[in-house]
Design an enzyme around this catalytic site. Structure first.
Site, PDB file in Angstrom:
ATOM      1  N   LYS A   9      36.717  31.791  35.151  1.00 36.56           N
ATOM      2  CA  LYS A   9      36.021  31.648  36.430  1.00 36.56           C
ATOM      3  C   LYS A   9      35.076  32.843  36.667  1.00 36.56           C
ATOM      4  O   LYS A   9      35.123  33.841  35.936  1.00 36.56           O
ATOM      5  CB  LYS A   9      37.060  31.533  37.557  1.00 36.56           C
ATOM      6  CG  LYS A   9      37.979  30.306  37.386  1.00 36.56           C
ATOM      7  CD  LYS A   9      38.913  30.167  38.581  1.00 36.56           C
ATOM      8  CE  LYS A   9      39.841  28.981  38.400  1.00 36.56           C
ATOM      9  NZ  LYS A   9      40.689  28.748  39.585  1.00 36.56           N
ATOM     10  N   TYR A  49      36.993  19.488  41.031  1.00 36.89           N
ATOM     11  CA  TYR A  49      38.106  19.797  41.918  1.00 36.89           C
ATOM     12  C   TYR A  49      38.355  18.691  42.954  1.00 36.89           C
ATOM     13  O   TYR A  49      38.968  18.952  43.997  1.00 36.89           O
ATOM     14  CB  TYR A  49      37.859  21.128  42.623  1.00 36.89           C
ATOM     15  CG  TYR A  49      38.149  22.349  41.744  1.00 36.89           C
ATOM     16  CD1 TYR A  49      39.376  22.484  41.100  1.00 36.89           C
ATOM     17  CD2 TYR A  49      37.204  23.354  41.583  1.00 36.89           C
ATOM     18  CE1 TYR A  49      39.652  23.588  40.300  1.00 36.89           C
ATOM     19  CE2 TYR A  49      37.476  24.475  40.786  1.00 36.89           C
ATOM     20  CZ  TYR A  49      38.709  24.577  40.156  1.00 36.89           C
ATOM     21  OH  TYR A  49      38.988  25.677  39.383  1.00 36.89           O
ATOM     22  N   ASN A 112      41.754  33.535  40.569  1.00 32.17           N
ATOM     23  CA  ASN A 112      42.842  33.597  39.587  1.00 32.17           C
ATOM     24  C   ASN A 112      42.350  33.515  38.149  1.00 32.17           C
ATOM     25  O   ASN A 112      43.036  33.029  37.264  1.00 32.17           O
ATOM     26  CB  ASN A 112      43.918  32.545  39.895  1.00 32.17           C
ATOM     27  CG  ASN A 112      43.409  31.132  39.773  1.00 32.17           C
ATOM     28  OD1 ASN A 112      42.210  30.906  39.589  1.00 32.17           O
ATOM     29  ND2 ASN A 112      44.311  30.164  39.858  1.00 32.17           N
ATOM     30  N   HIS A 115      40.890  28.644  34.713  1.00 34.17           N
ATOM     31  CA  HIS A 115      41.427  27.301  34.983  1.00 34.17           C
ATOM     32  C   HIS A 115      41.837  26.665  33.659  1.00 34.17           C
ATOM     33  O   HIS A 115      41.150  26.847  32.653  1.00 34.17           O
ATOM     34  CB  HIS A 115      40.352  26.428  35.657  1.00 34.17           C
ATOM     35  CG  HIS A 115      40.702  24.972  35.678  1.00 34.17           C
ATOM     36  ND1 HIS A 115      41.482  24.422  36.664  1.00 34.17           N
ATOM     37  CD2 HIS A 115      40.418  23.969  34.811  1.00 34.17           C
ATOM     38  CE1 HIS A 115      41.657  23.130  36.406  1.00 34.17           C
ATOM     39  NE2 HIS A 115      41.018  22.833  35.292  1.00 34.17           N
ATOM     40  N   GLU A 126      38.142  16.486  32.131  1.00 33.84           N
ATOM     41  CA  GLU A 126      37.431  17.759  32.314  1.00 33.84           C
ATOM     42  C   GLU A 126      36.572  18.097  31.097  1.00 33.84           C
ATOM     43  O   GLU A 126      35.460  18.605  31.246  1.00 33.84           O
ATOM     44  CB  GLU A 126      38.449  18.861  32.643  1.00 33.84           C
ATOM     45  CG  GLU A 126      39.073  18.632  34.019  1.00 33.84           C
ATOM     46  CD  GLU A 126      40.263  19.506  34.348  1.00 33.84           C
ATOM     47  OE1 GLU A 126      40.664  20.340  33.513  1.00 33.84           O
ATOM     48  OE2 GLU A 126      40.809  19.352  35.467  1.00 33.84           O
TER      49      GLU A 126
HETATM   50  P1  CMP Z   1      42.894  26.040  39.379  1.00 32.98           P
HETATM   51  O1  CMP Z   1      43.884  26.009  38.280  1.00 32.98           O
HETATM   52  O2  CMP Z   1      41.468  26.247  39.013  1.00 32.98           O
HETATM   53  O3  CMP Z   1      43.014  24.694  40.208  1.00 32.98           O
HETATM   54  C1  CMP Z   1      42.768  24.605  41.591  1.00 32.98           C
HETATM   55  C2  CMP Z   1      42.482  25.931  42.195  1.00 32.98           C
HETATM   56  O4  CMP Z   1      42.591  25.991  43.599  1.00 32.98           O
HETATM   57  C3  CMP Z   1      43.504  26.929  41.711  1.00 32.98           C
HETATM   58  O5  CMP Z   1      43.302  27.227  40.355  1.00 32.98           O
HETATM   59  C4  CMP Z   1      43.303  28.079  42.672  1.00 32.98           C
HETATM   60  O6  CMP Z   1      42.317  28.997  42.226  1.00 32.98           O
HETATM   61  C5  CMP Z   1      42.778  27.359  43.910  1.00 32.98           C
HETATM   62  N1  CMP Z   1      43.732  27.485  45.005  1.00 32.98           N
HETATM   63  C6  CMP Z   1      44.966  27.008  45.057  1.00 32.98           C
HETATM   64  N2  CMP Z   1      45.552  27.338  46.228  1.00 32.98           N
HETATM   65  C7  CMP Z   1      44.641  28.056  46.918  1.00 32.98           C
HETATM   66  C8  CMP Z   1      44.643  28.690  48.195  1.00 32.98           C
HETATM   67  N3  CMP Z   1      45.706  28.625  48.982  1.00 32.98           N
HETATM   68  N4  CMP Z   1      43.532  29.337  48.572  1.00 32.98           N
HETATM   69  C9  CMP Z   1      42.442  29.376  47.771  1.00 32.98           C
HETATM   70  N5  CMP Z   1      42.372  28.782  46.538  1.00 32.98           N
HETATM   71  C10 CMP Z   1      43.479  28.147  46.126  1.00 32.98           C
END
Ligand code: CMP
Length: 143
Positions: A9, A49, A112, A115, A126
């Protein structure tokens, strides 16, 4: 052979973590069969998403993933969908085990780092969303 989709990301790219992350994935034994640095459009972000569209953080998520380049990858390997998620770690870096990518490099659930597809269906969806067929290569490693 099974394939999965991973995407470093914007926070991971900004922090110069492409190299260290790809190194971990290659060291695990996965084969990189597709990879590119790209800017995610708002449309692509919303489609990718889509399952989170009703969540309160959806707007933030779309804004973040389109805020700068991402490094998108297709990895191949035995049981790669499940195994890559183990290497990536839990969604919330505060719960991700040390030794995982999110456990070692991330701190908040919004940023985070990476993905990874969570099922065979999402991996196929995807990969097709982010890569043309011609960008996913079929080749042998010498070792
Ligand atoms: P990802 O694996 O990319 O899939 C969905 C994403 O939503 C997840 O990683 C997080 O980065 C994001 N996400 C999940 N929960 C939250 C939250 N409470 N606030 C902001 N982003 C979130």
């Amino acid at each position: 052979m099974e394939k999965t989709f991973l995407m470093i990301k914007p926070d991971g790219v900004q922090r110069n973590l492409i190299g260290p992350i790809v190194e971990r994935l290659e060291n695990k034994g996965f084969k990189v069969v597709g990879a590119k640095l790209m800017q995610v459009s708002e449309d692509l972000a919303k489609t990718h998403y889509g399952e989170h569209s009703e969540r309160p953080f959806f707007g933030e998520l779309v804004e973040f993933i389109t805020s700068g380049p991402v490094f998108a990858m297709v990895l191949e390997g035995e049981n790669v969908i499940k195994t890559a998620r183990l290497v990536v770690g839990a969604t919330n870096p505060q719960e991700a085990a040390p030794g995982t990518i999110r456990g070692d490099f991330g701190l908040t659930v919004g940023k985070n780092i990476i993905h990874g597809s969570d099922s065979p269906e999402s991996a196929e969806r995807e990969i097709n969303l982010f890569f043309d067929e011609s960008e996913v290569l079929d080749y042998n490693l010498s070792n």
